[in-house]
Structure formats: structure tokens, C-alpha cells
Enzyme design. Structure first.
Site, PDB file in Angstrom:
ATOM      1  N   TYR A 149      -6.351  -2.885   6.936  1.00  0.00           N
ATOM      2  CA  TYR A 149      -7.312  -3.903   6.514  1.00  0.00           C
ATOM      3  C   TYR A 149      -8.486  -3.257   5.769  1.00  0.00           C
ATOM      4  O   TYR A 149      -8.863  -3.716   4.674  1.00  0.00           O
ATOM      5  CB  TYR A 149      -7.822  -4.685   7.729  1.00  0.00           C
ATOM      6  CG  TYR A 149      -8.757  -5.817   7.374  1.00  0.00           C
ATOM      7  CD1 TYR A 149      -8.268  -7.009   6.837  1.00  0.00           C
ATOM      8  CD2 TYR A 149     -10.132  -5.705   7.564  1.00  0.00           C
ATOM      9  CE1 TYR A 149      -9.113  -8.056   6.511  1.00  0.00           C
ATOM     10  CE2 TYR A 149     -10.988  -6.745   7.235  1.00  0.00           C
ATOM     11  CZ  TYR A 149     -10.480  -7.912   6.712  1.00  0.00           C
ATOM     12  OH  TYR A 149     -11.326  -8.936   6.375  1.00  0.00           O
ATOM     13  N   LYS A 153      -9.599  -3.818   1.703  1.00  0.00           N
ATOM     14  CA  LYS A 153     -10.921  -4.297   1.306  1.00  0.00           C
ATOM     15  C   LYS A 153     -11.682  -3.236   0.503  1.00  0.00           C
ATOM     16  O   LYS A 153     -12.457  -3.568  -0.414  1.00  0.00           O
ATOM     17  CB  LYS A 153     -11.725  -4.733   2.537  1.00  0.00           C
ATOM     18  CG  LYS A 153     -11.132  -5.950   3.245  1.00  0.00           C
ATOM     19  CD  LYS A 153     -11.022  -7.159   2.321  1.00  0.00           C
ATOM     20  CE  LYS A 153     -10.575  -8.410   3.047  1.00  0.00           C
ATOM     21  NZ  LYS A 153     -10.495  -9.596   2.171  1.00  0.00           N
TER      22      LYS A 153
END
Length: 244
Positions: A149, A153
Site C-alpha cells: 500500500y 501511494k
């Protein structure tokens, strides 16, 4: 402050729940014409009942071909909010290929694809436009069990800057918002453990997590001409987390 969004046509991905849904509702209330994109038809149906007139597109953005087909004829779009994302929380040594592929397909590749569709339309029309990518404080800090994750990002932040550089000459602005934990239903469930929540809250100078309207207000400001000199920015909505 009048953001003058009335009459603009906006497309929002991940519109079925959470930040995306709240963004659609805020844009609709501001007089914008909204296209809501989600992979869950039931969420889109309930959204239309709340916001009559919202157009919907049901597609899984992890599927490149299906997305191309679904959005090819979407028509002129002035404003784009790339909000759709997935999160698979796994320790680094247990990261799976499936989690990696799905995360990058949705969190990064779909942003590229949908933004290409919208930007090409804007350029063909000779029209200015705005793109807002919903990133995270996780783009700039290492968080346990967030290997993939955080990576998606971090990649989204630098993609935002490259898009701003390349699309700026076409009068298309591109920015990202980087929230802390947001009190969506998913956020409330994920951070309901007081011990887990305290560890994060102790790193936030304001001592609280974000509410959805904190993020939505920032998105709407970046979409509006009130931020007409802002592009290539990653805007924290984090209570000071990234300052520590």
C-alpha cells in the site's frame, strides 16, 4: 467561499463508498454534473437515490479492457477525482503476488488509464481541466504491514508530479491529497482497537483522525479555480502527522 463548480462535469472513481461517495454528494450539491464510477452496482443505485441526476458507470478498474470499454464513451469531463483504491495489509515477508498485482492495478495503473482518457478528451476539446489523485500519508512514511500500500501511494505521489509537468502546458492541473486515517466506515473498523489507534494518534499533533469532510473540502478546493496556481502538489490532510 464560492468554488464555482456549478455546471462543470466531474468524474469520480471509487464513488460507491467513503471519500468517493462523499465527494460525489458534495459536487452534486455544488451544482456539478457528476459521473460516479464504482465496481458495485448496489452502491451506485443507492447513490442515485440520494443524488438524482448523477450518472453511473459500473466497472472494475482492475480490468484494463473493461475500463477502456466502459469509459470510452463517457463524454466531456472537466474534473477528475481518482479515488478508487484497495489495501491489503500483509507483513513484508508474507506479501503475495495477488495482493501486489491487485494493489498496483487499482491504485496506480487505473489512475494512469482513467487520467489518460480524461486528459485526451480535454486536449482534443482545447479545454482546461483539473485532476485530483487521492493518495495517503502512507506515501511518505513506512507503516507496519503496509509494504504494498505504501509503495502504491509513493508511486502515486510522483506520478502526480510528472502528470502536472506534462499536462500543465495543456492547462490541466494535477494535485494529490494525502490524508491520515479517515473515519470512513472502513477506517472506523480498521482502527477500532484503542491500542492500535493510540499508537497512530500519538504521532498526530492535532490528536485526532480526519473526518470525511476534511478530505472532501480539500478535494473540492483543488478542483476549483480558487487553486488555479496550484499544480504538482501533494497536500497533507493529516493533522500534522507528516510534520513529525
Amino acid at each position: 467561499m464560492d468554488l464555482r463548480l456549478a455546471g462543470r462535469r466531474a468524474l469520480v472513481t471509487g464513488a460507491g463508498k467513503g471519500i468517493g461517495r462523499s465527494t460525489v454528494k458534495a459536487l452534486h450539491a455544488a451544482g456539478a454534473r457528476v459521473v460516479a464510477v464504482s465496481r458495485t452496482q448496489a452502491d451506485l443505485d443507492s447513490l442515485v437515490r440520494e443524488c438524482p441526476g448523477v450518472e453511473t458507470v459500473c466497472v472494475d478498474l482492475a480490468d484494463w479492457e473493461a475500463t477502456e470499454q466502459a469509459l470510452r464513451g463517457v463524454g466531456p469531463v472537466d474534473l477528475l477525482v481518482n479515488n478508487a483504491a484497495v489495501a491489503f495489509l500483509q507483513p513484508f515477508l508474507e506479501v503475495t503476488k495477488e495482493a501486489y498485482d491487485m494493489s498496483f492495478n487499482v491504485n496506480l495503473r487505473a489512475v494512469i488509464q482513467v487520467s489518460q482518457i480524461v486528459a485526451r478528451g480535454l486536449i482534443a476539446r482545447g479545454a482546461p481541466g483539473v485532476i485530483v489523485n487521492v493518495s495517503s500519508q502512507a506515501s511518505q512514511r513506512g507503516l507496519t504491514n503496509h509494504s504494498v500500500y505504501c509503495s502504491t501511494k509513493g508511486a502515486l505521489d510522483i506520478l502526480t508530479k510528472v502528470m502536472a509537468v506534462e499536462l500543465g502546458p495543456h492547462k490541466i492541473r494535477v494535485n494529490a491529497v494525502n490524508p491520515t486515517v479517515v473515519m470512513t466506515p472502513m477506517g472506523q473498523a480498521a482502527w477500532s482497537d484503542p491500542q492500535k489507534a493510540k499508537a497512530m494518534l500519538d504521532r498526530i499533533p492535532l490528536g485526532r483522525f480526519a473526518e470525511m469532510e476534511n478530505v472532501v473540502d480539500t478535494i473540492l478546493f483543488l478542483l476549483s479555480d480558487r487553486s488555479s496556481m496550484t499544480t504538482g502538489s501533494t497536500v497533507p490532510v493529516d493533522g500534522g502527522f507528516l510534520a513529525t
